[in-house]
Design an enzyme around this catalytic site. Structure first.
Site, mmCIF file in Angstrom:
data_model
loop_
_atom_site.group_PDB
_atom_site.id
_atom_site.type_symbol
_atom_site.label_atom_id
_atom_site.label_comp_id
_atom_site.label_asym_id
_atom_site.label_seq_id
_atom_site.Cartn_x
_atom_site.Cartn_y
_atom_site.Cartn_z
ATOM 1 N N ASP A 15 0.870 -1.177 0.000
ATOM 2 C CA ASP A 15 0.000 0.000 0.000
ATOM 3 C C ASP A 15 0.906 1.226 0.000
ATOM 4 O O ASP A 15 1.419 1.618 1.055
ATOM 5 C CB ASP A 15 -0.911 -0.021 1.229
ATOM 6 C CG ASP A 15 -1.837 1.180 1.282
ATOM 7 O OD1 ASP A 15 -2.253 1.659 0.216
ATOM 8 O OD2 ASP A 15 -2.148 1.634 2.404
ATOM 9 N N GLU A 29 -1.467 -1.523 -4.600
ATOM 10 C CA GLU A 29 -2.711 -0.776 -4.751
ATOM 11 C C GLU A 29 -2.478 0.443 -5.629
ATOM 12 O O GLU A 29 -1.483 1.150 -5.472
ATOM 13 C CB GLU A 29 -3.234 -0.341 -3.376
ATOM 14 C CG GLU A 29 -4.593 0.329 -3.458
ATOM 15 C CD GLU A 29 -5.178 0.600 -2.088
ATOM 16 O OE1 GLU A 29 -5.618 -0.366 -1.435
ATOM 17 O OE2 GLU A 29 -5.185 1.773 -1.686
ATOM 18 N N ASP A 86 -2.298 1.150 7.381
ATOM 19 C CA ASP A 86 -1.542 0.857 6.166
ATOM 20 C C ASP A 86 -1.168 -0.619 6.046
ATOM 21 O O ASP A 86 -1.204 -1.181 4.951
ATOM 22 C CB ASP A 86 -0.286 1.737 6.113
ATOM 23 C CG ASP A 86 -0.651 3.215 6.102
ATOM 24 O OD1 ASP A 86 -1.283 3.650 5.133
ATOM 25 O OD2 ASP A 86 -0.318 3.918 7.073
#
Length: 163
Positions: free
Chosen positions: A7, A67, A138
């Site tokens: 991420d 992502e 996160d």
């Protein structure tokens, strides 16, 4: 098969590693690469590169999932996040791993069932899908990316092969 989910962020980049056997998922590790808010952008990107590279070297995944980022209101922040994302894509690619990308909405829908879930909902569902795991923010998002990839990897590989 070991997968890593990432991420991206310039200050905090979450990472999560899972093992996949058939349709069973097992948590391996998770964490956050924290980058200093001090120093030039180049130094901070180097710090991010080194942090992600250390995780990839230690965890030895065979595939990576990242992502995709959304566009921010502030163009300067969007550009910096894009540069951090470039580093996050580069690290596993340099290690020879196939790298797959997933939209935030697909990650959320794959894990929570709704494309507009919040971070709390994602962390709760990650804990349900990977019993005993208490990841936050996160790191939970990164585990969600890995879970999404585990669910969609066959399709992602066919799409990538067609390109």
């Amino acid at each position: 098969m070991r997968l890593i989910g990432l991420d991206p962020g310039l200050r905090l980049t979450g990472w999560g590693v899972i093992d996949v056997e058939g349709n069973r998922l097992r948590h391996v590790a998770h964490g956050v690469v924290k980058v200093s808010i001090e120093g030039s952008l180049a130094v901070r990107l180097h710090e991010l590169f080194e942090g992600i590279a250390a995780v990839v070297a230690e965890q030895k995944p065979i595939e990576a999932a990242v992502e995709e980022t959304f566009v921010n209101v502030n163009p300067g922040s969007t550009l910096k996040l894009g540069q951090a994302r470039g580093v996050v894509l580069l690290v596993p690619a340099r290690a020879g791993l196939p790298v797959f990308e997933y939209s935030a909405n697909l990650v959320k829908k794959s894990v929570v069932g709704a494309g507009h879930a919040d971070k709390r909902q994602i962390a709760m569902m990650v804990g349900r899908l990977l019993p005993g795991v208490e990841a936050r923010a996160d790191a939970a998002d990164a585990l969600a990316v890995a879970i999404c990839h585990a669910h969609h990897r066959a399709t992602a590989q066919r799409v990538e092969a067609a390109l």
